[in-house]
Scaffold this motif. Structure first.
Motif, short mmCIF file in Angstrom:
data_model
loop_
_atom_site.label_atom_id
_atom_site.label_comp_id
_atom_site.label_asym_id
_atom_site.label_seq_id
_atom_site.Cartn_x
_atom_site.Cartn_y
_atom_site.Cartn_z
N UNK A 89 -102.07 -16.63 -38.33
CA UNK A 89 -101.74 -16.13 -36.81
C UNK A 89 -102.51 -14.60 -36.78
N UNK A 90 -102.28 -13.78 -37.92
CA UNK A 90 -102.75 -12.55 -37.64
C UNK A 90 -104.37 -12.56 -38.09
N UNK A 125 -103.94 -13.44 -24.46
CA UNK A 125 -102.48 -13.94 -24.33
C UNK A 125 -101.97 -14.83 -25.25
N UNK A 126 -103.06 -15.84 -25.71
CA UNK A 126 -102.96 -16.86 -26.92
C UNK A 126 -102.54 -16.07 -28.21
N UNK A 127 -103.30 -15.02 -28.61
CA UNK A 127 -103.17 -14.41 -29.90
C UNK A 127 -101.76 -13.67 -29.95
N UNK A 131 -98.87 -14.57 -32.56
CA UNK A 131 -98.44 -13.57 -33.60
C UNK A 131 -97.39 -12.93 -33.20
N UNK A 132 -96.50 -13.57 -32.19
CA UNK A 132 -95.30 -13.08 -31.67
C UNK A 132 -94.07 -12.57 -32.81
N UNK A 133 -94.03 -13.53 -33.76
CA UNK A 133 -92.99 -13.24 -34.76
C UNK A 133 -93.78 -12.42 -35.91
N UNK A 134 -94.93 -11.95 -35.89
CA UNK A 134 -95.59 -11.37 -37.11
C UNK A 134 -94.92 -10.12 -37.60
N UNK A 135 -94.16 -9.27 -36.63
CA UNK A 135 -93.43 -7.76 -36.99
C UNK A 135 -92.35 -8.22 -37.62
N UNK A 173 -93.16 -10.34 -26.37
CA UNK A 173 -94.61 -10.68 -26.70
C UNK A 173 -94.87 -11.76 -26.19
N UNK A 174 -93.96 -12.88 -26.62
CA UNK A 174 -94.29 -14.44 -26.33
C UNK A 174 -94.45 -14.36 -24.80
#
Length: 231
Positions: A89-90, A125-127, A131-135, A173-174
């Motif tokens: 995702x990143x 928006x898709x990105x 990556x909403x859970x990346x942090x 973010x989502x």
């Protein structure tokens, strides 16, 4: 020993600065979108905001990938977590940021400006959704790595703040990413005031990037003191 400490500190500082640059990019995107919404050459400012957001997203993707690599690759015993915390995702964030810059530049040159900026907003928006859970995952990895290196319990306040910010930013973010996708699709479909919809989407994306960048910096800073004390 001192060399390894200096290298780790440099990487952590780079991540902190990367998060700050993301926040600044988000603020710049917000300002440009607001100026466009105020009626000052909306399409021009939408194109510029698209480029600025693309640059900030590119920096965010590179910073996050660097942080994941720093934590995962040196720890051979944690190889089982690599698949769970994959960087796919990143990588998408990194590529979408680069594509957004290209689309923004083309729009700025006058090549179908409305369509290109709207497509870029959908991609952005898709990105963010991907990556909403990346942090949050980065916080989990950092916490696990810190526990494996020290048995002392330090900086409870910083870790708690980072945990709350990371978990909260994922949902926000989502939602912001989904909102940007919807607004972008409506604009591409030919809804009235399509430029306004595009600027609103960029405004929401910029605000989300400010939150994400601040959360990334807080996450890295919350673990810097315990690791630095072992040098």
């Amino acid at each position: 020993m001192s060399m390894s400490f200096r290298e780790a500190t440099t990487q952590e500082n780079a991540a902190v600065y990367g998060g700050l640059v993301d926040a600044v990019g988000g603020i710049a995107t917000i300002v440009l979108a607001v100026v466009g919404l105020a009626g000052v050459n909306p399409q021009l400012f939408a194109s510029i905001a698209t480029i600025v957001f693309g640059v900030a997203l590119l920096i965010q993707g590179g910073t996050m990938l660097s942080e994941y690599a720093q934590i995962i690759f040196p720890a051979g015993s944690q190889s089982s977590t690599v698949e769970h915390f994959g960087g796919g995702s990143l990588s998408a964030v990194f590529l979408v940021g680069a594509a957004g810059i290209v689309l923004g530049v083309l729009a700025l040159l006058g090549i179908s400006p409305p369509a290109l900026t709207q497509i870029a907003a959908i991609a952005f928006g898709t990105a963010l959704v991907l990556s909403s859970n990346a942090v949050w995952q980065l916080y989990v990895l950092r916490h696990a790595a810190a526990k494996s290196e020290t048995t002392q319990s330090q900086s409870f306040g910083g870790e708690f703040l980072a945990s709350e910010m990371a978990s909260g930013s994922a949902g926000i973010q989502s939602l912001a990413g989904l909102g940007a996708i919807v607004l972008g699709v409506l604009a591409v479909a030919g809804a009235s005031n399509d430029v306004v919809l595009n600027l609103v989407a960029l405004l929401a994306l910029g605000a989300t990037l400010v939150l994400t960048g601040s959360t990334l910096s807080t996450t890295v800073l919350s673990f810097m003191r315990p690791w630095s004390s072992q040098a």
